[in-house]
Design an enzyme around this catalytic site. Structure first.
Site, PDB file in Angstrom:
ATOM      1  N   GLU A  43       3.000  -6.777  -9.217  1.00 24.68           N
ATOM      2  CA  GLU A  43       2.916  -6.696  -7.760  1.00 24.68           C
ATOM      3  C   GLU A  43       4.271  -6.986  -7.135  1.00 24.68           C
ATOM      4  OE1 GLU A  43      -0.140  -9.520  -6.772  1.00 24.68           O
ATOM      5  OE2 GLU A  43      -1.730  -8.254  -7.604  1.00 24.68           O
ATOM      6  N   SER A  45       6.353  -7.175  -2.989  1.00 24.66           N
ATOM      7  CA  SER A  45       6.045  -7.585  -1.617  1.00 24.66           C
ATOM      8  C   SER A  45       5.490  -6.437  -0.784  1.00 24.66           C
ATOM      9  CB  SER A  45       7.294  -8.166  -0.957  1.00 24.66           C
ATOM     10  OG  SER A  45       8.356  -7.243  -1.067  1.00 24.66           O
ATOM     11  N   TYR A  47       2.832  -4.297  -0.963  1.00 23.73           N
ATOM     12  CA  TYR A  47       1.658  -4.342  -1.845  1.00 23.73           C
ATOM     13  C   TYR A  47       1.251  -2.981  -2.399  1.00 23.73           C
ATOM     14  CZ  TYR A  47       0.919  -8.839   0.600  1.00 23.73           C
ATOM     15  OH  TYR A  47       1.068 -10.082   1.139  1.00 23.73           O
ATOM     16  N   GLU A  54      -2.906  -0.533 -16.452  1.00 27.63           N
ATOM     17  CA  GLU A  54      -3.138   0.688 -17.222  1.00 27.63           C
ATOM     18  C   GLU A  54      -1.930   1.617 -17.135  1.00 27.63           C
ATOM     19  OE1 GLU A  54      -5.013  -0.740 -14.968  1.00 27.63           O
ATOM     20  OE2 GLU A  54      -7.152  -0.358 -15.253  1.00 27.63           O
ATOM     21  N   CYS A  91      -8.833   1.499 -11.577  1.00 32.11           N
ATOM     22  CA  CYS A  91      -8.855   2.029 -10.213  1.00 32.11           C
ATOM     23  C   CYS A  91      -8.706   3.550 -10.244  1.00 32.11           C
ATOM     24  CB  CYS A  91      -7.752   1.392  -9.372  1.00 32.11           C
ATOM     25  SG  CYS A  91      -6.107   2.074  -9.695  1.00 32.11           S
ATOM     26  N   CYS A  94      -5.366   4.929 -11.596  1.00 33.45           N
ATOM     27  CA  CYS A  94      -5.248   4.801 -13.063  1.00 33.45           C
ATOM     28  C   CYS A  94      -6.141   5.813 -13.763  1.00 33.45           C
ATOM     29  CB  CYS A  94      -5.592   3.382 -13.496  1.00 33.45           C
ATOM     30  SG  CYS A  94      -4.320   2.204 -12.980  1.00 33.45           S
TER      31      CYS A  94
END
Ligand code: THU
Length: 129
Positions: A43, A45, A47, A54, A91, A94
């Site tokens: 991650e 900043s 986002y 994956e 997700c 992915c």
């Protein structure tokens, strides 16, 4: 390598996740060309630019020249033991990466006994070819 060993590698990779915002650690481990590659969620900043575990593992494999991905294991180690599949499963982004880069892989999700194909997870996918 057994399913259990690959899932264990995904779980151990998840401990190296860089997730200062969500604190949700995800690890992936895959087999390609006889080698094992791992990835973690990373991650930043901004986002929306987060990289999932994956895709991180697929990028590691492809960067090493590997192509034929036969198995992918995913572990969301912060999901409660009784959490539904929703909290553990790849997700949408992915899933599209898996369609393109690991179309024949068996997919293992930590905490779920089933073996999935990408067709199970993403029916009617977009494909250019
Ligand atoms: N995440 C993954 O690494 N893989 C997925 O397929 C779902 C979500 C990460 C992204 C973010 O760092 C955290 O989990 C919470 O969404």
């Amino acid at each position: 390598m057994s399913r259990e060993e690959l899932v264990a590698l995904a779980r151990s990779a998840a401990q190296r996740a860089h997730c200062p915002y969500s604190h949700f650690h995800v690890g992936a481990a895959l087999v390609a060309g006889g080698k094992v590659y791992t990835g973690v969620n990373i991650e930043i900043s901004s986002y929306g630019l987060t990289l999932c575990a994956e895709r991180s593992a697929l990028a590691a494999a492809y960067s090493d020249g590997a192509r034929e991905v036969t198995e992918v294991a995913v572990a969301c180690i912060d999901a409660p033991a009784d959490a539904p599949l929703d909290l553990r499963t790849p997700c949408g982004a992915c899933r599209q990466w898996l369609v393109d880069l690991a179309p024949h892989a068996i997919i293992y999700i930590d905490g779920d006994a089933r073996d999935f194909t990408i067709e199970d997870l993403l029916p009617y996918p977009f494909r250019l070819s």
